[in-house]
Design an enzyme around this catalytic site. Structure first.
Site, PDB file in Angstrom:
ATOM      1  N   SER A 143       0.872  -1.190   0.000  1.00 24.11           N
ATOM      2  CA  SER A 143       0.000   0.000   0.000  1.00 24.11           C
ATOM      3  C   SER A 143       0.896   1.224   0.000  1.00 24.11           C
ATOM      4  O   SER A 143       2.065   1.131   0.408  1.00 24.11           O
ATOM      5  CB  SER A 143      -0.857   0.008   1.271  1.00 24.11           C
ATOM      6  OG  SER A 143      -1.461   1.279   1.451  1.00 24.11           O
ATOM      7  N   TYR A 156      -2.658  -1.041  10.384  1.00 24.38           N
ATOM      8  CA  TYR A 156      -2.555  -1.264   8.925  1.00 24.38           C
ATOM      9  C   TYR A 156      -1.220  -0.733   8.410  1.00 24.38           C
ATOM     10  O   TYR A 156      -0.513  -1.414   7.663  1.00 24.38           O
ATOM     11  CB  TYR A 156      -3.723  -0.561   8.241  1.00 24.38           C
ATOM     12  CG  TYR A 156      -3.804  -0.773   6.742  1.00 24.38           C
ATOM     13  CD1 TYR A 156      -4.258  -1.977   6.215  1.00 24.38           C
ATOM     14  CD2 TYR A 156      -3.453   0.247   5.852  1.00 24.38           C
ATOM     15  CE1 TYR A 156      -4.352  -2.163   4.840  1.00 24.38           C
ATOM     16  CE2 TYR A 156      -3.546   0.066   4.480  1.00 24.38           C
ATOM     17  CZ  TYR A 156      -4.003  -1.140   3.976  1.00 24.38           C
ATOM     18  OH  TYR A 156      -4.096  -1.324   2.607  1.00 24.38           O
TER      19      TYR A 156
HETATM   20  N1  NAD Z   1      -8.306  -0.621  -2.469  1.00 22.00           N
HETATM   21  C1  NAD Z   1      -7.348   0.178  -2.098  1.00 22.00           C
HETATM   22  O1  NAD Z   1      -7.488   1.408  -2.171  1.00 22.00           O
HETATM   23  C2  NAD Z   1      -6.046  -0.377  -1.605  1.00 22.00           C
HETATM   24  C3  NAD Z   1      -5.000   0.525  -1.412  1.00 22.00           C
HETATM   25  C4  NAD Z   1      -3.785   0.057  -0.964  1.00 22.00           C
HETATM   26  C5  NAD Z   1      -3.608  -1.288  -0.710  1.00 22.00           C
HETATM   27  N2  NAD Z   1      -4.633  -2.149  -0.897  1.00 22.00           N
HETATM   28  C6  NAD Z   1      -4.375  -3.564  -0.606  1.00 22.00           C
HETATM   29  O2  NAD Z   1      -4.800  -4.344  -1.692  1.00 22.00           O
HETATM   30  C7  NAD Z   1      -5.134  -5.651  -1.226  1.00 22.00           C
HETATM   31  C8  NAD Z   1      -6.508  -6.025  -1.771  1.00 22.00           C
HETATM   32  O3  NAD Z   1      -7.472  -5.146  -1.222  1.00 22.00           O
HETATM   33  P1  NAD Z   1      -8.804  -4.711  -1.994  1.00 22.00           P
HETATM   34  O4  NAD Z   1      -8.783  -3.253  -2.121  1.00 22.00           O
HETATM   35  O5  NAD Z   1      -9.019  -5.541  -3.194  1.00 22.00           O
HETATM   36  O6  NAD Z   1      -9.878  -5.027  -0.855  1.00 22.00           O
HETATM   37  P2  NAD Z   1     -10.936  -6.204  -0.714  1.00 22.00           P
HETATM   38  O7  NAD Z   1     -11.458  -6.108   0.670  1.00 22.00           O
HETATM   39  O8  NAD Z   1     -11.888  -6.129  -1.850  1.00 22.00           O
HETATM   40  O9  NAD Z   1     -10.069  -7.504  -0.912  1.00 22.00           O
HETATM   41  C9  NAD Z   1      -9.349  -8.135   0.100  1.00 22.00           C
HETATM   42  C10 NAD Z   1      -9.450  -9.614  -0.144  1.00 22.00           C
HETATM   43  O10 NAD Z   1      -8.686 -10.307   0.841  1.00 22.00           O
HETATM   44  C11 NAD Z   1      -9.456 -11.399   1.295  1.00 22.00           C
HETATM   45  N3  NAD Z   1      -9.037 -11.836   2.613  1.00 22.00           N
HETATM   46  C12 NAD Z   1      -9.126 -11.152   3.784  1.00 22.00           C
HETATM   47  N4  NAD Z   1      -8.656 -11.909   4.785  1.00 22.00           N
HETATM   48  C13 NAD Z   1      -8.253 -13.080   4.243  1.00 22.00           C
HETATM   49  C14 NAD Z   1      -7.685 -14.261   4.776  1.00 22.00           C
HETATM   50  N5  NAD Z   1      -7.417 -14.381   6.089  1.00 22.00           N
HETATM   51  N6  NAD Z   1      -7.392 -15.281   3.931  1.00 22.00           N
HETATM   52  C15 NAD Z   1      -7.650 -15.171   2.609  1.00 22.00           C
HETATM   53  N7  NAD Z   1      -8.192 -14.060   2.054  1.00 22.00           N
HETATM   54  C16 NAD Z   1      -8.492 -13.045   2.864  1.00 22.00           C
HETATM   55  C17 NAD Z   1     -10.883 -10.897   1.283  1.00 22.00           C
HETATM   56  O11 NAD Z   1     -11.813 -11.951   1.333  1.00 22.00           O
HETATM   57  C18 NAD Z   1     -10.883 -10.128  -0.027  1.00 22.00           C
HETATM   58  O12 NAD Z   1     -11.172 -10.978  -1.100  1.00 22.00           O
HETATM   59  C19 NAD Z   1      -5.061  -5.592   0.294  1.00 22.00           C
HETATM   60  O13 NAD Z   1      -3.841  -6.127   0.731  1.00 22.00           O
HETATM   61  C20 NAD Z   1      -5.126  -4.102   0.593  1.00 22.00           C
HETATM   62  O14 NAD Z   1      -4.500  -3.767   1.799  1.00 22.00           O
HETATM   63  C21 NAD Z   1      -5.855  -1.726  -1.330  1.00 22.00           C
END
Ligand code: NAD
Length: 255
Positions: A143, A156
């Site tokens: 992130s 986080y």
């Molecule tokens: N969306 C953003 O703006 C953003 C920004 C920076 C970083 N991220 C990172 O990107 C990654 C994906 O996030 P996203 O935005 O798609 O959110 P999201 O919530 O849509 O996806 C997260 C996924 O992780 C899965 N998950 C959570 N705990 C789990 C576990 N214990 N075992 C297996 N799967 C698990 C969830 O079921 C979900 O499918 C994350 O690591 C998040 O921190 C997202």
């Protein structure tokens, strides 16, 4: 096709960024292992799209914060496709609270998925590649908050800072085996994790004002970089973080 017949495990890929990467990997000819924790229907839907795009896919349930589930995920991937070439550590969670109110339970929840899960999935991948004497790629979705403070999300930020150091360390330690380790640091991407933000027009407007490219990122913006890092074109790239944030991290405006 840049990932033809390569096998990729993508953790937490039934929705959001992981799903976007799975679908793009499919269109690049990859075998994709769609890991999910709860929603089997959505994971199967992703598998169908991967197949439609030209790849092959299996859905494997597993909680990435449990080492036994990680072992099972790798065993299932190897059973389905023979070996693993690419690991995308995408699963991640966050909890909102002022620092002085963070509970032990919430701290452990965030750290166990974002750090422990990423750590031991990377370890399982390294063991598999070393044992089978094959090169491979590890890509962590960290992130912008691996660098950038985010008040009220301290656990986080600590977790993503940990993933930053994990990538730096592993790039050095695993380079001798031909294993490349890089991070992708998304900014504000339109996914379910940002549900609250997306439903709050005032917050959203303020945020958009701080993004030089003046829009939220889409999962495909992240997937493009994830394809590059998994491909042969990135064979000499390791130990780096690639920001996909529309310029958010370095935003500055003179008043
Ligand atoms: N969306 C953003 O703006 C953003 C920004 C920076 C970083 N991220 C990172 O990107 C990654 C994906 O996030 P996203 O935005 O798609 O959110 P999201 O919530 O849509 O996806 C997260 C996924 O992780 C899965 N998950 C959570 N705990 C789990 C576990 N214990 N075992 C297996 N799967 C698990 C969830 O079921 C979900 O499918 C994350 O690591 C998040 O921190 C997202």
């Amino acid at each position: 096709m840049r990932l033809n017949k390569k096998t990729a495990i993508i953790t937490g890929s039934s929705q959001g960024i992981g799903r976007g990467i799975a679908e793009r990997y499919g269109s690049e000819g990859a075998n994709v292992v769609v890991n999910y924790i709860g929603n089997m229907d959505m994971a199967n839907e992703v598998c169908d799209i991967v197949a439609k795009n030209g790849g092959r896919a299996v859905a494997v349930q597993g909680d990435i914060s449990k080492v036994a589930d990680i072992d099972n995920l790798f065993a299932a991937a190897i059973e389905a496709f023979g070996s693993v070439d690419i690991l995308v550590n995408n699963a991640g969670v966050e909890r909102h609270a002022p620092f002085w109110e963070v509970t032990e339970k919430d701290y452990e929840f965030v750290m166990n998925v974002n750090v422990k899960g990423t750590f031991f999935a990377a370890q399982a991948m390294a063991k598999h590649l070393i044992e089978t004497k094959r090169r491979g790629k590890i890509i962590n979705i960290s992130s912008v908050h691996e660098d950038l403070p985010f008040p009220n999300f301290t656990a986080y930020c600590v977790s993503k800072g940990g993933v930053r150091m994990l990538a730096r360390n592993l790039a050095v330690e695993l380079g001798q085996f031909g294993i490349n380790v890089n991070n992708i640091a998304p900014g504000a991407i339109e996914t379910p994790i940002n549900r609250n933000l997306l439903n709050n027009p005032m917050k959203l407007d303020y945020l958009l004002g701080q993004i030089p490219l003046k829009r939220l990122g889409q999962t495909d913006d992240v997937a493009g970089v994830a394809v590059f890092l998994a491909s042969d074109e990135a064979d000499y790239v390791t130990g780096s973080t690639f920001f996909v944030d529309g310029g958010l991290t370095w935003y500055y405006e003179e008043q």
